[in-house]
Design a protein around this motif. Structure first.
Motif, PDB file in Angstrom:
ATOM      1  N   HIS A  27      -2.938  43.313  -0.584  1.00 52.62           N
ATOM      2  CA  HIS A  27      -3.276  42.053  -0.825  1.00 52.62           C
ATOM      3  C   HIS A  27      -4.710  42.004  -1.508  1.00 52.62           C
ATOM      4  O   HIS A  27      -5.506  40.889  -1.793  1.00 52.62           O
ATOM      5  CB  HIS A  27      -3.538  41.008   0.438  1.00 52.62           C
ATOM      6  N   SER A  28      -5.511  43.051  -1.640  1.00 54.67           N
ATOM      7  CA  SER A  28      -6.723  43.190  -1.869  1.00 54.67           C
ATOM      8  C   SER A  28      -6.770  43.314  -3.687  1.00 54.67           C
ATOM      9  O   SER A  28      -6.236  44.251  -4.114  1.00 54.67           O
ATOM     10  CB  SER A  28      -7.808  44.329  -1.253  1.00 54.67           C
ATOM     11  N   LEU A  29      -7.839  42.709  -3.998  1.00 56.57           N
ATOM     12  CA  LEU A  29      -8.172  42.846  -5.579  1.00 56.57           C
ATOM     13  C   LEU A  29      -9.238  43.729  -5.748  1.00 56.57           C
ATOM     14  O   LEU A  29      -9.297  44.581  -6.625  1.00 56.57           O
ATOM     15  CB  LEU A  29      -8.621  41.405  -5.990  1.00 56.57           C
ATOM     16  N   TYR A  30     -10.018  43.773  -4.986  1.00 54.11           N
ATOM     17  CA  TYR A  30     -11.373  44.888  -4.973  1.00 54.11           C
ATOM     18  C   TYR A  30     -11.014  46.030  -4.262  1.00 54.11           C
ATOM     19  O   TYR A  30     -10.156  46.096  -3.206  1.00 54.11           O
ATOM     20  CB  TYR A  30     -12.728  43.995  -4.617  1.00 54.11           C
ATOM     21  N   PRO A  31     -11.679  47.063  -4.644  1.00 53.22           N
ATOM     22  CA  PRO A  31     -11.618  48.493  -4.064  1.00 53.22           C
ATOM     23  C   PRO A  31     -11.804  48.523  -2.587  1.00 53.22           C
ATOM     24  O   PRO A  31     -12.668  47.887  -2.107  1.00 53.22           O
ATOM     25  CB  PRO A  31     -12.424  49.474  -4.751  1.00 53.22           C
ATOM     26  N   LEU A  32     -11.112  49.223  -1.898  1.00 51.38           N
ATOM     27  CA  LEU A  32     -11.198  49.452  -0.632  1.00 51.38           C
ATOM     28  C   LEU A  32     -12.037  50.887  -0.339  1.00 51.38           C
ATOM     29  O   LEU A  32     -11.737  51.884  -0.661  1.00 51.38           O
ATOM     30  CB  LEU A  32      -9.965  49.628   0.276  1.00 51.38           C
ATOM     31  N   ILE A  33     -12.964  50.900   0.664  1.00 48.87           N
ATOM     32  CA  ILE A  33     -13.543  52.100   1.138  1.00 48.87           C
ATOM     33  C   ILE A  33     -13.539  52.260   2.659  1.00 48.87           C
ATOM     34  O   ILE A  33     -13.725  51.167   3.402  1.00 48.87           O
ATOM     35  CB  ILE A  33     -15.149  52.032   0.634  1.00 48.87           C
ATOM     36  N   VAL A  34     -13.183  53.133   3.078  1.00 51.62           N
ATOM     37  CA  VAL A  34     -13.314  53.272   4.624  1.00 51.62           C
ATOM     38  C   VAL A  34     -14.253  54.268   5.040  1.00 51.62           C
ATOM     39  O   VAL A  34     -14.481  55.473   4.370  1.00 51.62           O
ATOM     40  CB  VAL A  34     -11.795  54.007   5.052  1.00 51.62           C
ATOM     41  N   ALA A  35     -15.423  53.777   5.905  1.00 50.85           N
ATOM     42  CA  ALA A  35     -16.260  54.471   6.422  1.00 50.85           C
ATOM     43  C   ALA A  35     -15.862  55.124   7.716  1.00 50.85           C
ATOM     44  O   ALA A  35     -15.626  54.246   8.767  1.00 50.85           O
ATOM     45  CB  ALA A  35     -17.647  53.979   6.369  1.00 50.85           C
ATOM     46  N   ASP A  36     -15.746  56.366   7.886  1.00 50.15           N
ATOM     47  CA  ASP A  36     -15.370  57.011   9.283  1.00 50.15           C
ATOM     48  C   ASP A  36     -16.644  57.456  10.085  1.00 50.15           C
ATOM     49  O   ASP A  36     -17.423  58.236   9.784  1.00 50.15           O
ATOM     50  CB  ASP A  36     -14.368  58.044   9.019  1.00 50.15           C
ATOM     51  N   ASN A  37     -16.637  56.737  11.191  1.00 51.85           N
ATOM     52  CA  ASN A  37     -17.575  57.216  12.407  1.00 51.85           C
ATOM     53  C   ASN A  37     -17.321  58.399  13.187  1.00 51.85           C
ATOM     54  O   ASN A  37     -17.325  58.253  14.437  1.00 51.85           O
ATOM     55  CB  ASN A  37     -17.751  55.925  13.093  1.00 51.85           C
ATOM     56  N   ALA A  38     -17.073  59.451  12.375  1.00 48.80           N
ATOM     57  CA  ALA A  38     -16.734  60.847  13.220  1.00 48.80           C
ATOM     58  C   ALA A  38     -15.597  60.873  14.036  1.00 48.80           C
ATOM     59  O   ALA A  38     -15.858  61.346  15.110  1.00 48.80           O
ATOM     60  CB  ALA A  38     -18.154  61.391  13.851  1.00 48.80           C
ATOM     61  N   SER A  39     -14.551  60.180  13.660  1.00 47.87           N
ATOM     62  CA  SER A  39     -13.250  60.255  14.286  1.00 47.87           C
ATOM     63  C   SER A  39     -12.871  61.574  14.768  1.00 47.87           C
ATOM     64  O   SER A  39     -12.870  62.381  13.874  1.00 47.87           O
ATOM     65  CB  SER A  39     -12.254  59.453  13.605  1.00 47.87           C
ATOM     66  N   ASP A  40     -12.194  61.774  15.927  1.00 45.63           N
ATOM     67  CA  ASP A  40     -11.709  62.853  16.337  1.00 45.63           C
ATOM     68  C   ASP A  40      -9.949  62.829  16.456  1.00 45.63           C
ATOM     69  O   ASP A  40      -9.551  63.823  17.182  1.00 45.63           O
ATOM     70  CB  ASP A  40     -12.412  63.865  17.568  1.00 45.63           C
TER      71      ASP A  40
END
Length: 334
Positions: A27-40
């Motif tokens: 549903h998104s027109l604009y690009p998605l960015i995922v910022a990951d907080n050091a997931s383990d």
């Protein structure tokens, strides 16, 4: 420079990503960015294998909502005119991001904007975080159209409007990149909770407005990272609320407000204790001690640029009085 990007902050949220990222992609027109907080957990593997087209920012440690977004947005500074900060546990609707961005484009006096936020679990009701637009009373207590403390309204289209509010929810907030960076981003001391209320207050002190539009709906799970019943949330909410007041009120007004809040917070701690929530009661006092250390510079954190402080013209003198004494449980009753 590109128009906008949606930035999703993730910490050990593989389950939420699997459930809600497809909706954001669709549903998104604009690009998605995922910022990951050091997931383990398996978040990074899932993103890299399932969504190689999504830009991934890998942070070295979990620095909370505040640190994670500050670091991620600093890395993309200058690339986009607008950011949309979106929790990973949200289901979005068609054209949601385009409507938010176009509204900000048409209203240059607004720095930030939120949509109508409904509950994912209870489809006919508002969500706790942001609901139909946020306000602050004269003592710094936040409340929303559609949610006052733990009383949540049914959505009957009563807030399908667009209005100026005091704060936009960090669960889904569209913000001008230039405004965000001009204030140094979120206050790093907050870690998580109420940081969006603080920065919205600072936006207003800079001369901007905060908006709400009800013709965009999203659905929020809430409590995906930290449950509302977790005593740590009690600590963060009480501490950060005091930090917010200290950040934004002139000295005399702050001292008066703080004196009143000490009494009210003591009553809150007593109420927790009488209801068997011993850990929450302790966290209230720990929050005040932590605030004292921050206020007196005993912990070193970068501060946002200095702005003129002033008393906020609050819609309500005391939402506590309205809620507990006058028994007003809906925004429409106030």
């Amino acid at each position: 420079m590109q128009k906008a990007a949606t930035v999703i902050l993730n910490y050990n949220g593989e389950e939420m990503l699997r459930k809600f990222l497809p909706s954001a992609v669709r549903h998104s027109l604009y690009p998605l960015i995922v910022a990951d907080n050091a997931s383990d957990d398996g978040s990074l593997g899932y993103l890299k294998s399932g969504y190689p087209q999504i830009r991934l920012i890998e942070l070295k440690e979990n620095s909370g909502y505040v640190g994670g977004y500050n670091q991620a947005l600093n890395q993309i500074q200058g690339e986009f005119e607008y950011y949309i900060l979106l929790n990973s546990d949200i289901e979005v609707s068609p054209e949601w991001d385009d409507v938010l961005v176009k509204w900000l484009e048409r209203h240059s006096e607004f720095a930030a904007l939120q949509p109508k936020i409904l509950s994912y679990q209870h489809l006919e009701y508002f969500d706790y975080a942001g609901a139909g637009g946020g306000f602050i009373d004269s003592l710094g207590y936040p409340y929303c159209r559609g949610r006052i403390f733990n009383s949540i309204e049914k959505d009957t289209n009563q807030y399908d409007d667009h209005i100026e509010v005091d704060w936009a929810s960090g669960a889904c907030m569209a913000v001008r990149a230039s405004c965000f960076h001009s204030l140094g981003g979120f206050d790093d001391r907050f870690f998580a909770h109420m940081e969006e209320i603080d920065i919205c207050w600072r936006f207003q002190r800079s001369g901007y407005k905060i908006g709400y539009i009800g013709n965009v709906e999203i659905r929020h799970v809430g409590g995906g990272t930290l449950s509302r019943t977790n005593p740590l949330k009690t600590y963060l909410n009480f501490r950060n609320n005091l930090l917010m007041l200290h950040n934004n009120l002139e000295k005399k007004r702050f001292l008066i407000t703080y004196f009143i809040r000490m009494g009210l917070d003591f009553l809150a701690a007593l109420s927790f204790l009488l209801n068997g929530k011993i850990a929450d009661s302790k966290e209230v006092f720990r929050a005040h001690m932590a605030f004292y250390k921050f206020k007196n510079g005993k912990q070193n954190f970068p501060l946002a640029p200095i702005l003129p402080k002033k008393e906020k013209k609050s819609e309500r003198k005391s939402i506590l009085w309205d809620y507990y004494i006058r028994r007003k449980r809906k925004y429409s009753d106030l």
